[in-house]
Design a protein around this motif. Structure first.
Motif, PDB file in Angstrom:
ATOM      1  N   LEU A  83       0.824  -1.154   0.085  1.00  0.00           N
ATOM      2  CA  LEU A  83      -0.098  -0.009  -0.103  1.00  0.00           C
ATOM      3  C   LEU A  83       0.700   1.203   0.015  1.00  0.00           C
ATOM      4  O   LEU A  83       0.570   2.307  -0.682  1.00  0.00           O
ATOM      5  N   ILE A  84       2.119   1.199   0.782  1.00  0.00           N
ATOM      6  CA  ILE A  84       3.127   2.421   0.793  1.00  0.00           C
ATOM      7  C   ILE A  84       3.574   2.610  -0.532  1.00  0.00           C
ATOM      8  O   ILE A  84       3.495   3.778  -1.027  1.00  0.00           O
ATOM      9  N   LEU A  85       3.695   1.674  -1.343  1.00  0.00           N
ATOM     10  CA  LEU A  85       4.146   1.715  -2.692  1.00  0.00           C
ATOM     11  C   LEU A  85       3.313   2.264  -3.327  1.00  0.00           C
ATOM     12  O   LEU A  85       3.532   3.038  -4.394  1.00  0.00           O
ATOM     13  N   PHE A  86       2.069   1.884  -3.436  1.00  0.00           N
ATOM     14  CA  PHE A  86       0.824   2.367  -4.094  1.00  0.00           C
ATOM     15  C   PHE A  86       0.856   4.148  -3.895  1.00  0.00           C
ATOM     16  O   PHE A  86       0.783   4.812  -5.062  1.00  0.00           O
ATOM     17  N   VAL A  87       1.026   4.629  -2.630  1.00  0.00           N
ATOM     18  CA  VAL A  87       0.931   5.814  -2.504  1.00  0.00           C
ATOM     19  C   VAL A  87       1.941   6.596  -3.260  1.00  0.00           C
ATOM     20  O   VAL A  87       1.761   7.534  -3.614  1.00  0.00           O
ATOM     21  N   VAL A  88       3.160   5.940  -3.378  1.00  0.00           N
ATOM     22  CA  VAL A  88       4.346   6.607  -3.823  1.00  0.00           C
ATOM     23  C   VAL A  88       3.983   6.918  -5.487  1.00  0.00           C
ATOM     24  O   VAL A  88       4.265   8.024  -5.908  1.00  0.00           O
ATOM     25  N   PHE A  89       3.348   5.908  -6.076  1.00  0.00           N
ATOM     26  CA  PHE A  89       3.176   6.105  -7.547  1.00  0.00           C
ATOM     27  C   PHE A  89       1.721   6.718  -7.881  1.00  0.00           C
ATOM     28  O   PHE A  89       1.582   7.057  -8.971  1.00  0.00           O
ATOM     29  N   PHE A  90       0.721   6.682  -7.105  1.00  0.00           N
ATOM     30  CA  PHE A  90      -0.526   7.033  -7.638  1.00  0.00           C
ATOM     31  C   PHE A  90      -1.092   8.338  -7.013  1.00  0.00           C
ATOM     32  O   PHE A  90      -0.474   8.903  -6.074  1.00  0.00           O
ATOM     33  N   LYS A 140      -3.311  -0.599  15.308  1.00  0.00           N
ATOM     34  CA  LYS A 140      -2.529   0.300  14.897  1.00  0.00           C
ATOM     35  C   LYS A 140      -1.216  -0.006  13.838  1.00  0.00           C
ATOM     36  O   LYS A 140      -0.325   0.362  13.934  1.00  0.00           O
ATOM     37  N   ASN A 141      -2.011  -0.844  12.842  1.00  0.00           N
ATOM     38  CA  ASN A 141      -1.036  -1.493  12.053  1.00  0.00           C
ATOM     39  C   ASN A 141      -0.948  -0.827  10.734  1.00  0.00           C
ATOM     40  O   ASN A 141      -0.047  -1.159   9.962  1.00  0.00           O
ATOM     41  N   TYR A 142      -1.660  -0.158  10.515  1.00  0.00           N
ATOM     42  CA  TYR A 142      -1.913   0.536   9.043  1.00  0.00           C
ATOM     43  C   TYR A 142      -0.916   1.685   8.874  1.00  0.00           C
ATOM     44  O   TYR A 142      -0.777   2.402   9.797  1.00  0.00           O
ATOM     45  N   LYS A 143      -0.073   1.544   7.997  1.00  0.00           N
ATOM     46  CA  LYS A 143       1.018   2.334   7.588  1.00  0.00           C
ATOM     47  C   LYS A 143       0.714   3.190   6.354  1.00  0.00           C
ATOM     48  O   LYS A 143       1.595   4.060   6.123  1.00  0.00           O
ATOM     49  N   GLY A 144      -0.389   3.003   5.794  1.00  0.00           N
ATOM     50  CA  GLY A 144      -0.633   3.796   4.495  1.00  0.00           C
ATOM     51  C   GLY A 144      -1.212   5.181   4.858  1.00  0.00           C
ATOM     52  O   GLY A 144      -1.410   5.583   5.888  1.00  0.00           O
ATOM     53  N   ASN A 145      -1.709   5.798   3.461  1.00  0.00           N
ATOM     54  CA  ASN A 145      -2.283   7.244   3.693  1.00  0.00           C
ATOM     55  C   ASN A 145      -3.948   6.752   3.470  1.00  0.00           C
ATOM     56  O   ASN A 145      -4.316   6.785   2.262  1.00  0.00           O
ATOM     57  N   ALA A 146      -4.618   6.889   4.259  1.00  0.00           N
ATOM     58  CA  ALA A 146      -5.998   6.440   4.279  1.00  0.00           C
ATOM     59  C   ALA A 146      -6.682   7.650   3.464  1.00  0.00           C
ATOM     60  O   ALA A 146      -7.693   7.531   2.651  1.00  0.00           O
ATOM     61  N   GLU A 147      -6.317   8.811   3.710  1.00  0.00           N
ATOM     62  CA  GLU A 147      -6.881   9.966   2.859  1.00  0.00           C
ATOM     63  C   GLU A 147      -6.683  10.051   1.470  1.00  0.00           C
ATOM     64  O   GLU A 147      -7.641  10.167   0.646  1.00  0.00           O
ATOM     65  N   LEU A 148      -5.595   9.544   0.767  1.00  0.00           N
ATOM     66  CA  LEU A 148      -5.284   9.283  -0.369  1.00  0.00           C
ATOM     67  C   LEU A 148      -5.815   8.135  -1.068  1.00  0.00           C
ATOM     68  O   LEU A 148      -6.264   8.004  -1.978  1.00  0.00           O
TER      69      LEU A 148
END
Length: 269
Positions: A7-14, A111-119
């Motif tokens: 998911l973190i990789l998704f945030v970098v690219f999208f 508290k395991n989620y490390k992504g950007n939920a807003e994005l």
């Protein structure tokens, strides 16, 4: 968890966001240099033909609920979206996030989620529902330079948004279509999330694996490609969509509401 790293990789690219045919060769030439339209008006002729090639806007707008899965190496995401209100929910293992019409919320008690939920809450919805999302309000259209790939030329439409629309109104999009079938073939897009400045770094996704679902045509998978400017190189990564349903019934009241233990990530304003 591995899916969080993905998911973190998704945030970098999208980036989040934001009918009838005539003679084949007349549409792009006749497209105004710049045209601002909304749902109640006509779209550029080329874009109307693309909508038709994917089932037609009238058919798409008869649908109320979209659901699809995105498989990951050790997890599966279930995405549910109300096509009218654009409320959404994503169900992950031990995590749920969504948008209730006013707030983006996150249910993550461990508290395991490390992504950007807003994005991320509606990110894949926009990529998956191409080209239909380009019929939204507050969009500007103009002719795009043809895209060349493996000896074939793909005409295109440049899409931009009015200021203040969505989370990244400076983003720009390039829809390129097959000149013979009018099915969407490529999406170019810039990523400006978190910045007030436009970008000239256009990233490229290939749309060439389509499937019919409830009389509309949606992607079975999409593939990001390496690139140098407008020169497209080798494929890099593919995202698949499974268990897709497009229904004419809305979800029950409260389906997208913030759960009691969820936290608000970002307000609408």
């Amino acid at each position: 968890m591995k899916y969080q790293l993905a998911l973190i990789l998704f945030v970098v690219f999208f980036s989040s966001c934001k009918e009838r045919s005539k003679e084949v060769n007349s549409d792009v030439k006749e497209m105004p240099e710049v045209q601002v339209v909304n749902k109640a008006t006509n779209y550029p002729e080329a874009l109307n033909k693309v909508f038709d090639a994917h089932g037609g806007l009238q058919n798409w707008r008869s649908k109320k609920t979209l659901e699809f899965d995105i498989p990951k190496p050790d997890a599966r995401e279930r995405h549910i979206v109300d096509l009218y209100s654009r409320k959404d929910k994503i169900v992950l293992p031990n995590v749920t996030l969504g948008y209730d019409g006013e707030n983006v919320w996150l249910l993550d008690e461990d508290k395991n989620y490390k992504g950007n939920a807003e994005l991320y809450h509606n990110l894949m919805f926009y990529f998956f529902t191409m080209p239909y999302v380009f019929a939204d309000d507050n969009i500007n259209y103009k002719k795009a330079e043809d895209l060349e790939f493996e000896g074939k030329s793909y005409p295109g439409v440049h899409i931009s948004y009015n200021d203040g629309v969505g989370a990244s109104s400076k983003d720009e999009y390039y829809l390129h279509y097959d000149p013979e079938t009018y099915q969407m073939a490529w999406l170019g897009y810039t990523f400006t999330y978190g910045s007030d400045e436009p970008s000239d770094d256009v990233r490229w996704i290939r749309y060439d694996n389509w499937m019919p679902v409830s009389n509309v045509v949606l992607p079975k998978s999409i593939t990001w490609y390496a690139y140098e400017g407008r020169e497209i190189k080798a494929p890099k990564r593919t995202v698949s969509f499974e268990n897709v349903t497009v229904g004419e019934m809305a979800k029950p009241d409260g389906f997208f509401e913030k759960p009691e233990k969820a936290e608000i990530v970002k307000g609408k304003g």
